[in-house]
Design a protein around this motif. Structure first.
Motif, PDB file in Angstrom:
ATOM      1  N   ARG A   1      15.208  31.191 -74.475  1.00  0.00           N
ATOM      2  CA  ARG A   1      16.139  30.835 -75.658  1.00  0.00           C
ATOM      3  C   ARG A   1      17.459  30.626 -74.884  1.00  0.00           C
ATOM      4  NH1 ARG A   1      15.400  34.369 -80.836  1.00  0.00           N
ATOM      5  NH2 ARG A   1      16.392  32.753 -81.582  1.00  0.00           N
ATOM      6  N   ASP A   2      18.317  29.665 -75.471  1.00  0.00           N
ATOM      7  CA  ASP A   2      19.430  29.186 -75.058  1.00  0.00           C
ATOM      8  C   ASP A   2      20.652  30.518 -75.224  1.00  0.00           C
ATOM      9  OD1 ASP A   2      19.198  26.711 -74.227  1.00  0.00           O
ATOM     10  OD2 ASP A   2      19.185  25.866 -76.153  1.00  0.00           O
ATOM     11  N   ALA A   3      21.100  30.807 -74.119  1.00  0.00           N
ATOM     12  CA  ALA A   3      21.958  31.823 -74.226  1.00  0.00           C
ATOM     13  C   ALA A   3      23.507  31.559 -73.447  1.00  0.00           C
ATOM     14  CB  ALA A   3      21.565  33.311 -73.670  1.00  0.00           C
ATOM     15  N   ALA A   4      24.592  32.455 -73.673  1.00  0.00           N
ATOM     16  CA  ALA A   4      25.651  32.084 -72.821  1.00  0.00           C
ATOM     17  C   ALA A   4      26.422  33.474 -72.667  1.00  0.00           C
ATOM     18  CB  ALA A   4      26.833  31.117 -73.553  1.00  0.00           C
ATOM     19  N   SER A   5      26.879  33.607 -71.347  1.00  0.00           N
ATOM     20  CA  SER A   5      27.804  34.590 -71.003  1.00  0.00           C
ATOM     21  C   SER A   5      29.294  34.042 -70.415  1.00  0.00           C
ATOM     22  CB  SER A   5      27.179  35.490 -69.785  1.00  0.00           C
ATOM     23  OG  SER A   5      26.001  36.094 -70.241  1.00  0.00           O
ATOM     24  N   LEU A   6      30.112  35.084 -70.788  1.00  0.00           N
ATOM     25  CA  LEU A   6      31.525  34.614 -70.604  1.00  0.00           C
ATOM     26  C   LEU A   6      31.997  35.691 -69.433  1.00  0.00           C
ATOM     27  CD1 LEU A   6      33.899  33.119 -70.617  1.00  0.00           C
ATOM     28  CD2 LEU A   6      34.877  34.209 -72.823  1.00  0.00           C
ATOM     29  N   ILE A   7      32.368  35.096 -68.198  1.00  0.00           N
ATOM     30  CA  ILE A   7      33.055  36.000 -67.259  1.00  0.00           C
ATOM     31  C   ILE A   7      34.904  35.853 -67.318  1.00  0.00           C
ATOM     32  CG2 ILE A   7      33.149  36.444 -64.592  1.00  0.00           C
ATOM     33  CD1 ILE A   7      30.410  34.810 -64.477  1.00  0.00           C
ATOM     34  N   LEU A   8      35.114  36.780 -67.763  1.00  0.00           N
ATOM     35  CA  LEU A   8      36.622  36.894 -68.233  1.00  0.00           C
ATOM     36  C   LEU A   8      37.281  37.578 -66.884  1.00  0.00           C
ATOM     37  CD1 LEU A   8      38.557  36.191 -70.456  1.00  0.00           C
ATOM     38  CD2 LEU A   8      38.319  38.198 -71.369  1.00  0.00           C
ATOM     39  N   LEU A   9      38.178  36.732 -66.487  1.00  0.00           N
ATOM     40  CA  LEU A   9      38.723  37.178 -65.355  1.00  0.00           C
ATOM     41  C   LEU A   9      40.346  37.532 -65.325  1.00  0.00           C
ATOM     42  CD1 LEU A   9      37.357  34.294 -63.220  1.00  0.00           C
ATOM     43  CD2 LEU A   9      36.738  36.891 -63.094  1.00  0.00           C
ATOM     44  N   ASP A  10      40.634  38.816 -64.943  1.00  0.00           N
ATOM     45  CA  ASP A  10      42.082  39.093 -64.642  1.00  0.00           C
ATOM     46  C   ASP A  10      42.511  38.657 -63.381  1.00  0.00           C
ATOM     47  OD1 ASP A  10      44.365  40.468 -64.726  1.00  0.00           O
ATOM     48  OD2 ASP A  10      43.492  42.429 -64.792  1.00  0.00           O
ATOM     49  N   ARG A  11      43.669  37.890 -63.209  1.00  0.00           N
ATOM     50  CA  ARG A  11      44.001  37.662 -61.825  1.00  0.00           C
ATOM     51  C   ARG A  11      45.413  38.197 -61.746  1.00  0.00           C
ATOM     52  NH1 ARG A  11      44.477  31.070 -62.459  1.00  0.00           N
ATOM     53  NH2 ARG A  11      45.392  30.823 -64.428  1.00  0.00           N
ATOM     54  N   SER A  12      45.711  39.317 -62.187  1.00  0.00           N
ATOM     55  CA  SER A  12      47.063  39.882 -62.059  1.00  0.00           C
ATOM     56  C   SER A  12      47.215  40.693 -60.758  1.00  0.00           C
ATOM     57  CB  SER A  12      47.466  40.827 -63.376  1.00  0.00           C
ATOM     58  OG  SER A  12      46.346  41.865 -63.377  1.00  0.00           O
TER      59      SER A  12
ATOM     60  N   ALA B   1      45.772  41.319 -56.604  1.00  0.00           N
ATOM     61  CA  ALA B   1      45.523  40.259 -55.377  1.00  0.00           C
ATOM     62  C   ALA B   1      44.059  39.718 -55.632  1.00  0.00           C
ATOM     63  CB  ALA B   1      45.702  41.168 -54.103  1.00  0.00           C
ATOM     64  N   THR B   2      42.948  40.660 -55.978  1.00  0.00           N
ATOM     65  CA  THR B   2      41.778  40.184 -55.990  1.00  0.00           C
ATOM     66  C   THR B   2      41.251  40.202 -57.739  1.00  0.00           C
ATOM     67  OG1 THR B   2      41.055  41.305 -54.008  1.00  0.00           O
ATOM     68  CG2 THR B   2      39.091  40.784 -55.684  1.00  0.00           C
ATOM     69  N   PRO B   3      40.830  38.940 -58.064  1.00  0.00           N
ATOM     70  CA  PRO B   3      40.624  38.921 -59.405  1.00  0.00           C
ATOM     71  C   PRO B   3      39.433  39.707 -59.786  1.00  0.00           C
ATOM     72  CG  PRO B   3      40.723  36.532 -58.153  1.00  0.00           C
ATOM     73  CD  PRO B   3      40.582  37.685 -57.123  1.00  0.00           C
ATOM     74  N   ARG B   4      39.591  40.441 -61.054  1.00  0.00           N
ATOM     75  CA  ARG B   4      38.689  41.299 -61.575  1.00  0.00           C
ATOM     76  C   ARG B   4      37.852  40.886 -62.852  1.00  0.00           C
ATOM     77  NH1 ARG B   4      41.529  46.432 -63.359  1.00  0.00           N
ATOM     78  NH2 ARG B   4      42.961  44.629 -64.497  1.00  0.00           N
ATOM     79  N   ALA B   5      36.630  41.071 -62.881  1.00  0.00           N
ATOM     80  CA  ALA B   5      35.700  40.475 -64.005  1.00  0.00           C
ATOM     81  C   ALA B   5      35.552  41.599 -65.133  1.00  0.00           C
ATOM     82  CB  ALA B   5      34.736  39.959 -63.300  1.00  0.00           C
ATOM     83  N   LEU B   6      35.374  41.191 -66.172  1.00  0.00           N
ATOM     84  CA  LEU B   6      34.833  42.091 -67.063  1.00  0.00           C
ATOM     85  C   LEU B   6      33.390  42.368 -67.404  1.00  0.00           C
ATOM     86  CD1 LEU B   6      35.921  44.227 -69.634  1.00  0.00           C
ATOM     87  CD2 LEU B   6      35.600  42.002 -71.133  1.00  0.00           C
ATOM     88  N   LEU B   7      32.861  43.674 -67.376  1.00  0.00           N
ATOM     89  CA  LEU B   7      31.712  43.745 -67.477  1.00  0.00           C
ATOM     90  C   LEU B   7      31.586  45.340 -68.333  1.00  0.00           C
ATOM     91  CD1 LEU B   7      31.787  42.889 -63.995  1.00  0.00           C
ATOM     92  CD2 LEU B   7      29.231  42.938 -64.662  1.00  0.00           C
TER      93      LEU B   7
END
Length: 239
Positions: free
Chosen positions: A31-42, A44-50
């Motif tokens: 089935r078609d699905a989607a995920s969003l990798i939201l990134l905080d680049r505030s 030095a190393t970007p962080r992803a929300l999980l």
């Protein structure tokens, strides 16, 4: 094939072979699905929300995943505050079924935004449309695509989008747990060994690290890795 790509494909193949030794389920179409990798680049190393899925989930229980879920039929009809970039839309249409149309591609972006709201209480709808589901998906990058291999209890054809918080004026501190995801956490994209993640999530994060090293802005329209199973082995190709 570079070393990281080879390692990613081997990791997924090993995972697939391990799963095929377990109880297999009847054939199911993904089935078609989607995920969003939201990134905080505030930092030095970007962080992803999980966030962590609950024990009761039939699919990936007790694992940390990106907010996301299947595309609902109604998602195709949701108006957008701002549309996808043309380059992203064109990539979404590659290697799709004949009945997959423009509205379905747009619906994937809506699904990712809707699930972000439902699972992390972060709205991607601009203030002028407050109270509605009318997301701004103009900053979405199409990062990767992966199809769950046959024989699993759930199968999804998932498109992974990526977006930076600051581009949409989102405050990383405002995320809230939900019934779907708890212990929402911002993890450095290159240091997430402390949390149990599905193997495909680790692979997508690895792809993200590579993409950021090539261009920290994550340009639109770049080649997208596509993971799927063929004859019992995972295949990675670029689309």
């Amino acid at each position: 094939m570079n070393d990281r790509v080879a390692a990613n494909t081997a990791l997924l193949t090993e995972d697939h072979q391990a799963r095929t030794s377990e109880k297999r389920h009847p054939a199911r179409s993904p089935r078609d699905a989607a995920s969003l990798i939201l990134l905080d680049r505030s930092s030095a190393t970007p962080r992803a929300l999980l966030g962590k899925r609950g024990k009761a989930h039939a699919f990936m229980p007790d694992l940390y995943v990106f907010p996301g879920g299947r595309r609902d039929p109604g998602d195709n009809r949701v108006p957008l505050a701002r549309p996808l970039e043309d380059a992203v839309h064109e990539k979404l249409m590659i290697r799709t079924r004949a009945r997959f149309h423009d509205k379905a591609a747009r619906g994937l972006a809506v699904a990712a935004a809707r699930e972000m709201m439902e699972e992390a209480h972060l709205s991607l709808t601009p203030p002028e449309y407050a109270g509605q589901l009318r997301p701004d998906v103009s900053r979405f990058r199409f990062l990767a695509r992966a199809i769950t291999p046959p024989g699993q209890s759930r199968r999804f054809d998932t498109r992974f989008f990526a977006c930076f918080c600051d581009e949409l004026g989102l405050d990383p501190k405002t995320v809230q747990d939900s019934e779907e995801l708890h212990d929402l956490t911002w993890l450095p994209v290159d240091a997430h060994e402390s949390h149990p993640l599905p193997r495909i999530t680790r692979v997508i994060l690895s792809d993200l690290v590579d993409a950021l090293s090539q261009d920290p802005s994550l340009p639109f329209g770049k080649a997208v890795p596509f993971y799927y199973s063929r004859n019992g082995r995972f295949v990675r190709e670029l689309i």
